[in-house]
Design a protein around this motif. Structure first.
Motif, PDB file in Angstrom:
ATOM      1  N   ASP A   1      -7.266   2.724  -3.600  1.00 38.18           N
ATOM      2  CA  ASP A   1      -5.923   3.136  -4.017  1.00 38.18           C
ATOM      3  C   ASP A   1      -5.682   2.792  -5.484  1.00 38.18           C
ATOM      4  O   ASP A   1      -5.106   3.597  -6.236  1.00 38.18           O
TER       5      ASP A   1
ATOM      6  N   ASN B   1      -7.582   5.148  -7.725  1.00 37.48           N
ATOM      7  CA  ASN B   1      -6.903   6.442  -7.822  1.00 37.48           C
ATOM      8  C   ASN B   1      -5.746   6.397  -8.820  1.00 37.48           C
ATOM      9  O   ASN B   1      -5.511   7.371  -9.547  1.00 37.48           O
ATOM     10  N   LEU B   2      -5.048   5.271  -8.866  1.00 30.69           N
ATOM     11  CA  LEU B   2      -3.940   5.137  -9.811  1.00 30.69           C
ATOM     12  C   LEU B   2      -4.437   5.161 -11.254  1.00 30.69           C
ATOM     13  O   LEU B   2      -3.783   5.734 -12.133  1.00 30.69           O
TER      14      LEU B   2
ATOM     15  N   ASN C   1       0.167   9.641 -13.808  1.00 29.53           N
ATOM     16  CA  ASN C   1       0.783   8.324 -13.850  1.00 29.53           C
ATOM     17  C   ASN C   1       1.034   7.900 -15.294  1.00 29.53           C
ATOM     18  O   ASN C   1       0.344   8.342 -16.205  1.00 29.53           O
TER      19      ASN C   1
ATOM     20  N   VAL D   1       5.944   2.307  -7.307  1.00 29.95           N
ATOM     21  CA  VAL D   1       4.560   2.022  -7.704  1.00 29.95           C
ATOM     22  C   VAL D   1       4.509   0.809  -8.629  1.00 29.95           C
ATOM     23  O   VAL D   1       3.712  -0.110  -8.420  1.00 29.95           O
TER      24      VAL D   1
ATOM     25  N   ASN E   1      -5.410   8.927 -12.126  1.00 35.32           N
ATOM     26  CA  ASN E   1      -4.390   9.973 -12.023  1.00 35.32           C
ATOM     27  C   ASN E   1      -3.665  10.126 -13.360  1.00 35.32           C
ATOM     28  O   ASN E   1      -2.892   9.245 -13.773  1.00 35.32           O
TER      29      ASN E   1
ATOM     30  N   THR F   1       0.829  -1.207   0.000  1.00 39.79           N
ATOM     31  CA  THR F   1       0.000   0.000   0.000  1.00 39.79           C
ATOM     32  C   THR F   1       0.858   1.250   0.000  1.00 39.79           C
ATOM     33  O   THR F   1       0.592   2.213  -0.738  1.00 39.79           O
TER      34      THR F   1
ATOM     35  N   ASN G   1       1.261   3.941  -3.378  1.00 40.85           N
ATOM     36  CA  ASN G   1       0.861   5.328  -3.137  1.00 40.85           C
ATOM     37  C   ASN G   1       2.033   6.297  -3.185  1.00 40.85           C
ATOM     38  O   ASN G   1       1.850   7.508  -3.065  1.00 40.85           O
ATOM     39  N   ASP G   2       3.233   5.761  -3.386  1.00 40.78           N
ATOM     40  CA  ASP G   2       4.425   6.600  -3.492  1.00 40.78           C
ATOM     41  C   ASP G   2       4.597   7.011  -4.951  1.00 40.78           C
ATOM     42  O   ASP G   2       5.557   6.632  -5.621  1.00 40.78           O
ATOM     43  N   THR G   3       3.641   7.792  -5.446  1.00 46.77           N
ATOM     44  CA  THR G   3       3.574   8.090  -6.878  1.00 46.77           C
ATOM     45  C   THR G   3       4.723   8.959  -7.371  1.00 46.77           C
ATOM     46  O   THR G   3       4.892   9.117  -8.583  1.00 46.77           O
TER      47      THR G   3
END
Length: 203
Positions: A113, A116-117, A123, A85, A120, A73, A77-79
């Motif tokens: 999560d 969201n990826l 990304n 990621v 975004n 996790t 989330n360390d985008t």
């Protein structure tokens, strides 16, 4: 480090990797968490198969399974760090297909999560597509069942080909066992998703 435990050389080990080792020590990460951190670090190019196999086996333990997903996790989330990621998603996909079934229940906490990826726009296409694929697996019982069945068949085939003495030879020779034979058999031999020294698009 975990690489030392598995007799795995860390080619190009740098200050970043040393910092990770020190951080893991002082923050009190347990062995399971250190395994996941080591295999998903951005400081080294590869995700070593022997450590991944060890992590997969740990999913049979409820608490260890929870620790594994806690670190994953954090990684996905360390985008700001692409490899954190990407490696986190690759490991998550592998565990969903090959890990103990209890990990599937705990993965429910990752749906938001992953969503969201996919949404975004900052990304890369690789990350958005991989996150979307994992979401499809988690939301479709039929797709998930089929993916785990295929993974099991490939895993059995792989086990038949590699005996314990072969693994001993691998450790002594320090050569990578191609994990893509288990998980990515459909991909060309030139492209290894767990070896970031190979050239592939990350657009």
């Amino acid at each position: 480090s975990l690489a030392d435990m598995f007799n795995i050389p860390l080619f190009g080990k740098n200050i970043h990797q040393t910092s990770n080792d020190i951080q893991a020590l002082f923050l009190g990460y347990n062995e399971t968490e250190r395994c996941v951190r080591e295999v998903t670090t951005a400081a080294t190019p590869n995700m070593h198969p022997l450590i991944i196999q060890a992590i997969t086996a740990k999913t049979e333990d409820y608490r260890k399974c929870h620790h594994i997903l806690d670190v994953i996790t954090l990684r996905i989330n360390d985008t700001g760090v692409y490899l954190h990621v990407w490696k986190g998603l690759l490991l998550l996909e592998h565990l969903i297909k090959n890990g103990d079934s209890q990990i599937l229940q705990q993965c429910a906490n990752l749906v938001e999560d992953l969503q969201n990826l996919t949404e975004n726009e900052n990304n890369t296409d690789n990350i958005r597509e991989k996150a979307a694929h994992i979401l499809e697996l988690l939301k479709s019982t039929e797709l998930l069942r089929q993916a785990r069945k295929v993974a099991r068949l490939k895993r059995n085939k792989y086990t038949d080909c590699i005996r314990s003495d072969d693994i001993d030879k691998h450790i002594n020779s320090k050569k990578d066992i191609p994990l893509q034979e288990i998980e990515h058999e459909e991909l060309s031999e030139e492209w290894d998703p767990f070896n970031f020294n190979t050239s592939h698009s990350i657009n």
